[in-house]
Design a protein around this motif. Sequence first.
Motif, PDB file in Angstrom:
ATOM      1  N   ALA A 364      27.203  39.651  48.167  1.00  0.00           N
ATOM      2  CA  ALA A 364      26.078  39.266  49.111  1.00  0.00           C
ATOM      3  C   ALA A 364      26.051  40.105  50.125  1.00  0.00           C
ATOM      4  O   ALA A 364      25.004  40.402  50.761  1.00  0.00           O
ATOM      5  N   LEU A 365      27.461  40.077  50.831  1.00  0.00           N
ATOM      6  CA  LEU A 365      27.531  40.605  52.217  1.00  0.00           C
ATOM      7  C   LEU A 365      27.384  42.074  52.010  1.00  0.00           C
ATOM      8  O   LEU A 365      26.775  42.928  52.931  1.00  0.00           O
ATOM      9  N   ALA A 366      27.629  43.085  50.944  1.00  0.00           N
ATOM     10  CA  ALA A 366      27.335  44.268  50.750  1.00  0.00           C
ATOM     11  C   ALA A 366      25.817  44.498  50.597  1.00  0.00           C
ATOM     12  O   ALA A 366      25.251  45.563  51.369  1.00  0.00           O
ATOM     13  N   ILE A 367      25.113  43.522  50.315  1.00  0.00           N
ATOM     14  CA  ILE A 367      23.572  43.602  50.241  1.00  0.00           C
ATOM     15  C   ILE A 367      23.123  43.580  51.215  1.00  0.00           C
ATOM     16  O   ILE A 367      22.172  44.264  51.761  1.00  0.00           O
ATOM     17  N   VAL A 368      23.543  42.472  52.238  1.00  0.00           N
ATOM     18  CA  VAL A 368      23.142  42.381  53.570  1.00  0.00           C
ATOM     19  C   VAL A 368      23.408  43.569  54.574  1.00  0.00           C
ATOM     20  O   VAL A 368      22.449  43.955  55.285  1.00  0.00           O
ATOM     21  N   ALA A 369      24.750  44.182  54.300  1.00  0.00           N
ATOM     22  CA  ALA A 369      24.915  45.284  55.073  1.00  0.00           C
ATOM     23  C   ALA A 369      24.069  46.298  54.617  1.00  0.00           C
ATOM     24  O   ALA A 369      23.467  47.323  55.482  1.00  0.00           O
ATOM     25  N   ILE A 370      23.533  46.889  53.446  1.00  0.00           N
ATOM     26  CA  ILE A 370      22.472  47.678  53.163  1.00  0.00           C
ATOM     27  C   ILE A 370      21.277  47.553  54.075  1.00  0.00           C
ATOM     28  O   ILE A 370      20.788  48.585  54.495  1.00  0.00           O
ATOM     29  N   ALA A 371      20.735  46.327  54.012  1.00  0.00           N
ATOM     30  CA  ALA A 371      19.539  45.911  54.692  1.00  0.00           C
ATOM     31  C   ALA A 371      19.673  46.432  56.125  1.00  0.00           C
ATOM     32  O   ALA A 371      18.938  46.849  56.851  1.00  0.00           O
ATOM     33  N   PHE A 372      21.042  45.978  56.820  1.00  0.00           N
ATOM     34  CA  PHE A 372      21.208  46.297  58.225  1.00  0.00           C
ATOM     35  C   PHE A 372      21.194  47.753  58.234  1.00  0.00           C
ATOM     36  O   PHE A 372      20.795  48.442  59.532  1.00  0.00           O
ATOM     37  N   VAL A 461      28.232  46.723  43.866  1.00  0.00           N
ATOM     38  CA  VAL A 461      28.390  47.085  42.541  1.00  0.00           C
ATOM     39  C   VAL A 461      29.528  46.354  42.093  1.00  0.00           C
ATOM     40  O   VAL A 461      30.004  45.604  41.094  1.00  0.00           O
ATOM     41  N   TYR A 462      30.619  46.905  42.880  1.00  0.00           N
ATOM     42  CA  TYR A 462      31.930  46.263  42.461  1.00  0.00           C
ATOM     43  C   TYR A 462      32.132  44.418  42.852  1.00  0.00           C
ATOM     44  O   TYR A 462      32.710  43.818  41.975  1.00  0.00           O
TER      45      TYR A 462
END
Length: 479
Positions: A364-372, A461-462
């Motif tokens: 979840a946090l990696a996906i939010v990081a992509i958005a930022f 992905v991980y």
Amino acid sequence: MSSTSSNSSSGRADSKVVPREFLMAFILTTCCFALWGFANDITNPLVKVFKEVFQISNTQSSLVQFAFYGGYFTMALPAAMFIRKFSYKGAIMVGFSLYAVGALMSIPASLNTNFWIFIVGFYILTFGLAFLETSCNPYILAMGPPETATQRLNLAQAFNPIGSLTGMVVASTIIAPNLQVGEFRAAMESKSPAAIQYVQADYPDGLPDFKQEFGALDGAVSAGLSNMQANDPESFLAIQQHDLGVVRTPYVVIACVVIGFLILFAITKMPTFAREEPDGPMGEVAGRLLGKAHYREGVVAQAFYVGAQITCWTFIIHYGMEQVGLTLAQAQTWNIAAMVIFLVSRFVCTFMLKYFSPGKLLAALAIVAIAFTLGAIWLPGKIGLTCLVLISACMSLMFPTIYGIALKNLAHEEAKLGSAGLIMAIVGGALLPLLQGKFIDELGVRNSFYLPMVCFVVIAVYGIRTFTRFESEPVAAAA
């Protein structure tokens, strides 16, 4: 599967994170996390400082990070071999020794105005950090029940940004305000005759409006310092010697602090976690490790994470100065804000791990990081810079969580060698900033952030693989 997940969550909530018998050892070892955090983040601003002081390109100045994080790759495996033969405590003491030696090399580097001695010093300093991280991370994991190991490591790692924040504060309050290249920049911005005399030939039609043309001031400062170096070498050398003296001071102080911790560890009894039987052959242990997908993929994810972290934090300075028109000290305050957010978020995420799957939080946090990250690329000025800073809230969970997932259910001998692989993965922090420095030179600072965005995709992905596969595997299958 839902029953297993529920039982796992209940176990994390009920088990002690740090048992009483390990409390003192946990506190002392946790101090190491702050010490290497300080080294990491007092060094990041030097990429920009050295670019101006030594008049080199972004790609060349990124060699600071290449040397700093390359030291991890070089020394992680020897550190693991040392731990196998001796102990975690011994490895920590070796780490302190190398840390101090590398920091003290700032003395000959600054006195001789030599960029390459600085690079060698950073390389040796991170030999010490490799010993510390290779030993401290699995040491913390071993100090209590396996079901709270990831939470325990997140708790210890929560003190890493305290050291990082201290390094940033020192960089912004002691280094940045006292640099003469900063004074030259201010003089150029105010179009003082003392500064513009060095760039008049470069701007025959007059200087641009620095407030309206982002990046123009940075170009004028570089041109002015380059012309000063060519035409007034004595003045330029005086600036170099002064500014490198400013850089030297905190490294000498931290070397003294580290020597103090070396003495403290030498006289303190620490747990050994000794086993009756010796470790198996390294090749056999390595083969078992590489056969475990959660570990193998964890090493890859860790390399991309460290690369993303270092690029985002290192080039906040460049982004702020070139895209928003900030001074070095002002840009560093945004870096400090990123670290405060990182620190607060790490404590919050450590609490959340009592109730949520590490894999799900990581994804979840990696996906939010992509958005930022996309916001930092596409949105203008301070809005883009704010997005870049907010990435730190997402990154706070990543390193210790990937570490804990990758080492979960490993035998003791596997964890010692496995830790080395995860620390070697820190080489991502050496390679990706060098690549991003080249992207900045060729594509501009905004577009360079597509690189860390790709890193967050790999981490997402991980995380997804973790909660859909690895967390559902029985312990016997992973051991």
